[in-house]
Design an enzyme around this catalytic site. Structure first.
Site, short mmCIF file in Angstrom:
data_model
loop_
_atom_site.label_atom_id
_atom_site.label_comp_id
_atom_site.label_asym_id
_atom_site.label_seq_id
_atom_site.Cartn_x
_atom_site.Cartn_y
_atom_site.Cartn_z
CG ASP A 71 -45.63 12.23 -0.82
OD1 ASP A 71 -44.72 12.54 0.00
OD2 ASP A 71 -47.09 12.15 -0.79
NE ARG A 96 -47.19 12.05 -5.16
CZ ARG A 96 -46.48 11.40 -5.71
NH1 ARG A 96 -46.21 10.40 -5.13
NH2 ARG A 96 -45.28 12.05 -5.83
NE ARG A 145 -49.65 4.18 -3.94
CZ ARG A 145 -48.97 5.38 -3.72
NH1 ARG A 145 -48.31 6.19 -4.89
NH2 ARG A 145 -48.15 5.01 -2.72
CG HIS A 174 -44.77 3.82 -7.73
ND1 HIS A 174 -44.68 4.74 -6.36
CD2 HIS A 174 -45.63 4.16 -7.51
CE1 HIS A 174 -45.20 5.92 -5.90
NE2 HIS A 174 -46.33 5.22 -7.49
CB CYS A 268 -38.46 7.99 -5.48
SG CYS A 268 -38.98 6.67 -4.66
N1 ARG Z 1 -44.81 9.45 -0.45
C1 ARG Z 1 -44.87 8.60 -2.28
C2 ARG Z 1 -46.46 8.27 -2.27
O1 ARG Z 1 -46.37 6.96 -1.52
C3 ARG Z 1 -43.66 8.86 -2.59
C4 ARG Z 1 -43.72 8.22 -4.04
C5 ARG Z 1 -42.95 7.77 -4.43
N2 ARG Z 1 -42.47 7.16 -5.53
C6 ARG Z 1 -41.29 5.93 -6.34
N3 ARG Z 1 -41.63 6.53 -7.28
N4 ARG Z 1 -41.72 5.51 -5.79
O2 ARG Z 1 -47.30 8.39 -3.65
#
Ligand code: ARG
Length: 275
Positions: A71, A96, A145, A174, A268
């Site tokens: 990612d 991550r 998140r 997000h 992103c």
């Molecule tokens: N697969 C990543 C996650 O779920 C995607 C992140 C997308 N980034 C963003 N800035 N919205 O963390």
């Protein structure tokens, strides 16, 4: 406002090539581990975005991709910077976690003041900056998140007011999937992604916002990068392109279909470096 006055400002961005991009775990509703990723196509689309930003006159720095961090292409999540001060990320999911270290190393030795976080936060994924609103305003998302405690932490690091907004729809996990900064004081957002109280806060702060609908948000049309005039967004987001054009901006569509499979699009994969 006279729309012919929409002026671009040269930006500096950070991107990370999708060399190791895969969908091998699912941490958001868009990720499907059963469908293989076309790595070559992902890279081609990413390169087209990088070149588009370059052609618009912006500077793009590159972060070296790290094997085992699929990612990492979503560079926006690695930090949040304002006026040379960087608030580092701390990822929600362990898959991550190590990305934060790679970003921290990038900022080391480049004249940045770096503050490591105590609280979970995913950088520009959940923080947006409006330099022209109230002398500099930070919008911050929580609910999926970023820990709301990180909003107060960011305010202490950055020294700008931080407005907390609660995200309520898991598809828009997000802030940058639900709201985008169009110019120094102008935003666009999809109200349904926010709690009723946060919708009221947004309506009060931004009576002139460009309002998007659920289809725009699902096309990742809000996951855009704007330089104040050119609005770079996903090809799928045609209706969103029309909306920003009607507001005086110039939509620039790029195909990022393969990167949408990880749950992200233009914004992103692009971090803005505000030195
Ligand atoms: N697969 C990543 C996650 O779920 C995607 C992140 C997308 N980034 C963003 N800035 N919205 O963390």
């Amino acid at each position: 406002m006279n729309h012919t006055q929409r002026q671009p400002r040269n930006r500096t961005y950070l991107m990370c090539p999708p060399q190791h991009f895969t969908v091998e775990y699912a941490i958001n509703p868009w990720m499907d581990t059963t469908v293989p990723v076309d790595a070559a196509l992902a890279l081609k689309q990413w390169e087209m975005l990088r070149d588009t930003l370059g052609d618009l006159g912006h500077r793009v720095h590159l972060l070296d991709p790290v094997a085992g961090l699929p990612d990492m292409v979503y560079a926006a999540n690695g930090a949040f910077s304002v006026d040379g001060v960087v608030y580092g990320a701390r990822f929600r999911f362990p898959q991550r976690g190590a990305e934060a270290d790679a970003h921290r190393e990038f900022y080391a030795g480049q004249g940045w003041t770096f503050a490591g976080p105590v609280h979970v936060n995913e950088g520009e994924g959940d923080f947006a900056y409006l330099p022209g609103a109230y002398g500099g305003l930070v919008l911050a998302g929580y609910g999926f998140r970023t820990d709301p405690a990180a909003h107060a932490e960011a305010q202490e690091v950055i020294g700008r007011p931080v407005v907390s907004l609660r995200l309520v729809d898991p598809a828009f996990y997000h802030l940058d999937t639900a709201l985008a900064v169009l110019d120094d004081r102008h935003v666009t957002y999809y109200p349904g992604a926010f709690s009723p109280a946060s919708q009221r806060v947004l309506a009060q702060l931004f009576p002139d916002a460009v309002l998007a609908d659920r289809a725009d948000a699902e096309a990742f049309g809000l996951n855009l990068v704007s330089d104040g005039r050119h609005v770079v967004l996903n090809t799928e987001a045609t209706a969103m392109g029309d909306k920003v054009r009607a507001a005086g901006y110039q939509p620039v569509h790029v195909d990022l279909s393969e990167l949408k499979r990880g749950g992200g699009s233009v914004k992103c994969v692009v971090a803005e470096l505000r030195q």
